[in-house]
Motif scaffolding. Structure first.
Motif, mmCIF file in Angstrom:
data_model
loop_
_atom_site.group_PDB
_atom_site.id
_atom_site.type_symbol
_atom_site.label_atom_id
_atom_site.label_comp_id
_atom_site.label_asym_id
_atom_site.label_seq_id
_atom_site.Cartn_x
_atom_site.Cartn_y
_atom_site.Cartn_z
ATOM 1 N N LEU A 19 -23.725 -89.549 -73.270
ATOM 2 C CA LEU A 19 -22.170 -89.105 -72.952
ATOM 3 C C LEU A 19 -22.295 -87.614 -72.794
ATOM 4 C CD1 LEU A 19 -20.345 -91.368 -75.367
ATOM 5 C CD2 LEU A 19 -20.208 -91.430 -72.918
ATOM 6 N N LEU A 20 -23.221 -86.914 -73.839
ATOM 7 C CA LEU A 20 -23.551 -85.299 -73.875
ATOM 8 C C LEU A 20 -25.090 -85.346 -73.980
ATOM 9 C CD1 LEU A 20 -20.862 -84.642 -76.544
ATOM 10 C CD2 LEU A 20 -20.547 -84.225 -74.274
ATOM 11 N N ARG A 21 -25.340 -83.966 -73.254
ATOM 12 C CA ARG A 21 -26.504 -83.370 -73.284
ATOM 13 C C ARG A 21 -26.606 -82.066 -73.593
ATOM 14 N NH1 ARG A 21 -30.602 -86.479 -70.910
ATOM 15 N NH2 ARG A 21 -30.076 -88.195 -69.546
ATOM 16 N N CYS A 22 -27.350 -81.516 -74.317
ATOM 17 C CA CYS A 22 -27.339 -79.985 -75.052
ATOM 18 C C CYS A 22 -28.718 -79.567 -74.320
ATOM 19 C CB CYS A 22 -27.215 -79.894 -76.277
ATOM 20 S SG CYS A 22 -27.185 -78.430 -77.070
ATOM 21 N N CYS A 23 -28.605 -78.363 -73.979
ATOM 22 C CA CYS A 23 -29.947 -77.549 -73.620
ATOM 23 C C CYS A 23 -29.672 -76.155 -74.100
ATOM 24 C CB CYS A 23 -30.259 -77.558 -72.261
ATOM 25 S SG CYS A 23 -28.735 -77.463 -71.098
ATOM 26 N N LEU A 24 -30.791 -75.220 -74.330
ATOM 27 C CA LEU A 24 -30.897 -73.706 -74.404
ATOM 28 C C LEU A 24 -31.952 -73.310 -73.821
ATOM 29 C CD1 LEU A 24 -31.747 -73.233 -78.130
ATOM 30 C CD2 LEU A 24 -31.883 -75.450 -77.353
ATOM 31 N N THR A 25 -32.037 -71.835 -73.852
ATOM 32 C CA THR A 25 -32.824 -71.266 -73.096
ATOM 33 C C THR A 25 -32.871 -69.793 -73.917
ATOM 34 O OG1 THR A 25 -33.847 -70.268 -71.118
ATOM 35 C CG2 THR A 25 -31.600 -70.085 -71.352
ATOM 36 N N SER A 26 -34.394 -69.095 -73.958
ATOM 37 C CA SER A 26 -34.344 -68.048 -74.385
ATOM 38 C C SER A 26 -34.216 -66.948 -73.195
ATOM 39 C CB SER A 26 -36.258 -67.630 -74.718
ATOM 40 O OG SER A 26 -36.219 -66.428 -75.051
ATOM 41 N N VAL A 27 -33.562 -65.972 -73.696
ATOM 42 C CA VAL A 27 -32.983 -65.137 -72.576
ATOM 43 C C VAL A 27 -33.982 -63.713 -72.447
ATOM 44 C CG1 VAL A 27 -30.699 -65.448 -73.268
ATOM 45 C CG2 VAL A 27 -31.824 -63.507 -74.185
ATOM 46 N N GLN A 28 -35.311 -63.807 -73.205
ATOM 47 C CA GLN A 28 -35.942 -62.665 -73.219
ATOM 48 C C GLN A 28 -36.678 -62.372 -71.958
ATOM 49 O OE1 GLN A 28 -36.574 -60.388 -75.729
ATOM 50 N NE2 GLN A 28 -34.816 -61.484 -76.742
ATOM 51 N N PRO A 29 -37.011 -63.288 -70.987
ATOM 52 C CA PRO A 29 -37.419 -63.139 -69.752
ATOM 53 C C PRO A 29 -36.578 -62.355 -68.720
ATOM 54 C CG PRO A 29 -38.003 -65.217 -70.637
ATOM 55 C CD PRO A 29 -36.889 -64.939 -71.322
ATOM 56 N N LEU A 30 -35.443 -62.481 -69.079
ATOM 57 C CA LEU A 30 -34.373 -61.842 -67.835
ATOM 58 C C LEU A 30 -34.492 -60.370 -68.364
ATOM 59 C CD1 LEU A 30 -31.528 -64.748 -68.043
ATOM 60 C CD2 LEU A 30 -33.026 -64.148 -66.327
ATOM 61 N N LEU A 31 -35.132 -59.707 -69.476
ATOM 62 C CA LEU A 31 -35.022 -58.516 -69.496
ATOM 63 C C LEU A 31 -36.013 -57.779 -68.499
ATOM 64 C CD1 LEU A 31 -35.142 -58.261 -73.314
ATOM 65 C CD2 LEU A 31 -33.176 -57.866 -72.158
ATOM 66 N N ASP A 32 -36.835 -58.599 -67.831
ATOM 67 C CA ASP A 32 -37.563 -58.193 -66.778
ATOM 68 C C ASP A 32 -36.616 -58.124 -65.418
ATOM 69 O OD1 ASP A 32 -40.388 -58.063 -65.307
ATOM 70 O OD2 ASP A 32 -39.388 -59.219 -63.865
ATOM 71 N N GLU A 33 -36.664 -56.979 -64.912
ATOM 72 C CA GLU A 33 -35.666 -56.648 -63.885
ATOM 73 C C GLU A 33 -35.785 -57.415 -62.465
ATOM 74 O OE1 GLU A 33 -32.231 -55.180 -62.432
ATOM 75 O OE2 GLU A 33 -33.249 -54.555 -64.616
ATOM 76 N N LYS A 34 -37.009 -57.664 -62.098
ATOM 77 C CA LYS A 34 -37.331 -58.552 -61.084
ATOM 78 C C LYS A 34 -36.965 -59.904 -61.279
ATOM 79 C CE LYS A 34 -41.225 -55.854 -58.971
ATOM 80 N NZ LYS A 34 -42.519 -55.963 -58.626
ATOM 81 N N LEU A 35 -37.202 -60.488 -62.287
ATOM 82 C CA LEU A 35 -36.747 -62.065 -62.531
ATOM 83 C C LEU A 35 -35.441 -62.050 -62.806
ATOM 84 C CD1 LEU A 35 -37.624 -64.818 -63.222
ATOM 85 C CD2 LEU A 35 -37.699 -64.340 -65.464
ATOM 86 N N TYR A 36 -34.724 -60.958 -63.361
ATOM 87 C CA TYR A 36 -33.231 -60.973 -63.517
ATOM 88 C C TYR A 36 -32.530 -61.036 -62.167
ATOM 89 C CZ TYR A 36 -28.833 -59.216 -64.389
ATOM 90 O OH TYR A 36 -27.057 -59.182 -64.347
ATOM 91 N N GLU A 37 -32.994 -60.315 -61.384
ATOM 92 C CA GLU A 37 -32.157 -60.018 -59.971
ATOM 93 C C GLU A 37 -32.582 -61.445 -59.144
ATOM 94 O OE1 GLU A 37 -34.175 -56.785 -57.835
ATOM 95 O OE2 GLU A 37 -33.097 -55.306 -59.036
ATOM 96 N N LYS A 38 -33.783 -62.041 -59.255
ATOM 97 C CA LYS A 38 -34.122 -63.468 -58.628
ATOM 98 C C LYS A 38 -33.062 -64.375 -59.341
ATOM 99 C CE LYS A 38 -37.535 -67.064 -58.590
ATOM 100 N NZ LYS A 38 -38.818 -67.621 -58.847
ATOM 101 N N ALA A 39 -32.777 -64.335 -60.623
ATOM 102 C CA ALA A 39 -31.971 -65.366 -61.453
ATOM 103 C C ALA A 39 -30.745 -64.940 -61.039
ATOM 104 C CB ALA A 39 -32.096 -65.300 -62.860
ATOM 105 N N PHE A 40 -30.191 -63.775 -60.754
ATOM 106 C CA PHE A 40 -28.848 -63.582 -60.305
ATOM 107 C C PHE A 40 -28.487 -64.116 -59.089
ATOM 108 C CE2 PHE A 40 -25.469 -60.876 -58.450
ATOM 109 C CZ PHE A 40 -24.724 -60.597 -59.465
ATOM 110 N N SER A 41 -29.350 -64.242 -58.324
ATOM 111 C CA SER A 41 -29.157 -64.699 -56.715
ATOM 112 C C SER A 41 -28.931 -66.244 -56.793
ATOM 113 C CB SER A 41 -30.235 -64.535 -56.034
ATOM 114 O OG SER A 41 -31.457 -65.447 -56.215
ATOM 115 N N PHE A 42 -29.437 -66.870 -57.851
ATOM 116 C CA PHE A 42 -29.126 -68.439 -58.087
ATOM 117 C C PHE A 42 -27.744 -68.722 -58.267
ATOM 118 C CE2 PHE A 42 -33.619 -68.341 -57.429
ATOM 119 C CZ PHE A 42 -33.997 -69.812 -57.414
#
Length: 263
Positions: A19-42
């Motif tokens: 009925l329910l699923r839960c997930c979490l993620t570490s946000v530290q990789p998004l401090l890298d500007e290139k990965l942040y810009e890539k993720a933003f486009s998603f």
């Protein structure tokens, strides 16, 4: 004070899938500007999704942007996993994100280095908090006498547990701070060491099932808990709580940012 209850009907497919699923993620990789810009486009660009993108563009601190973007990526994951059209995202009057079909639900939270999401076919609330010491002055203002007593006996971790459960319950009801924090009373359950060896949930150290009561019934010897299920999870320096009208069948799963972008 009459506290709200939510009792939606059980979907026909509920017997064959969680009925329910839960997930979490570490946000530290998004401090890298290139990965942040890539993720933003998603992130989807239309409707209410555009509001999150505009919010991201206004944020100045990299840490705030990483947390907000990670939460958006988890929301995107929830829509994809539930096969819900992105156009059904809405923002309710209280500011809570919701899904217009009223048959699918999700909720988001973030704190410190983590963002978390719960989603499925029942209303749900989630909160994650980093442990913070010396918060008893907050408990004196916002918690019941019994909760304050437990914090004095058990220490700062107990404060974090109670606060996180209260927040997850208020988010589940959608009432937010319109329900005074001391109108509900949390009795933390006994911690059990994690037995699930799934590497995706490797950050979970222990868990507990906890009960919430109306504070008005505190003096009653036959008090009954509110009709919700609360499941707590301890991580390193963090505490996570889920509230829903049904038991969640699986522990949270830790996903990397790259895994979120591969879905």
């Amino acid at each position: 004070m009459n506290l709200p209850t939510i009792s939606p009907s059980l979907p026909a497919s509920a017997s064959t899938q969680p009925l329910l699923r839960c997930c979490l993620t570490s946000v530290q990789p998004l401090l890298d500007e290139k990965l942040y810009e890539k993720a933003f486009s998603f992130l989807p660009a239309d409707g209410c999704w555009a509001l999150r993108k505009k919010k991201l563009l206004r944020l100045q601190k990299p840490e705030d942007r990483a947390l907000t973007l990670a939460a958006g990526l988890l929301a995107r994951l929830a829509f994809l996993k539930m096969d819900v059209n992105f156009s059904l995202l809405s923002i309710e009057k209280n500011g809570k994100p919701a899904i217009l079909d009223k048959r699918h639900f999700f909720n988001l939270s973030h704190s410190g280095s983590y963002a978390a999401c719960v989603y499925g076919t029942y209303p749900c609330g989630i909160d994650i908090q980093k442990h913070t010491p010396d918060r008893f002055h907050v408990a004196e203002r916002c918690f019941t006498p019994l909760e304050q007593k437990k914090i004095r006996e058990e220490g700062a971790q107990c404060f974090t547990r109670i606060w996180t459960v209260k927040e997850s319950y208020l988010k589940y009801t959608g009432q937010g701070i319109r329900i005074p924090l001391n109108s509900i009373e949390v009795l933390p359950g006994r911690l059990q060491q994690k037995t699930d060896e799934n590497p995706a949930s490797r950050e979970i150290l222990s868990e507990a099932e906890t009960q919430i009561f109306s504070a008005e019934s505190s003096s009653s010897p036959e008090r009954s808990p509110l009709p919700v299920f609360v499941r707590e999870f301890a991580l390193n320096d963090y505490w996570l709580a889920l509230t829903s009208p049904v038991r969640t069948g699986q522990p949270p799963v830790l996903l990397s940012i790259e895994e979120l972008l591969s879905i």
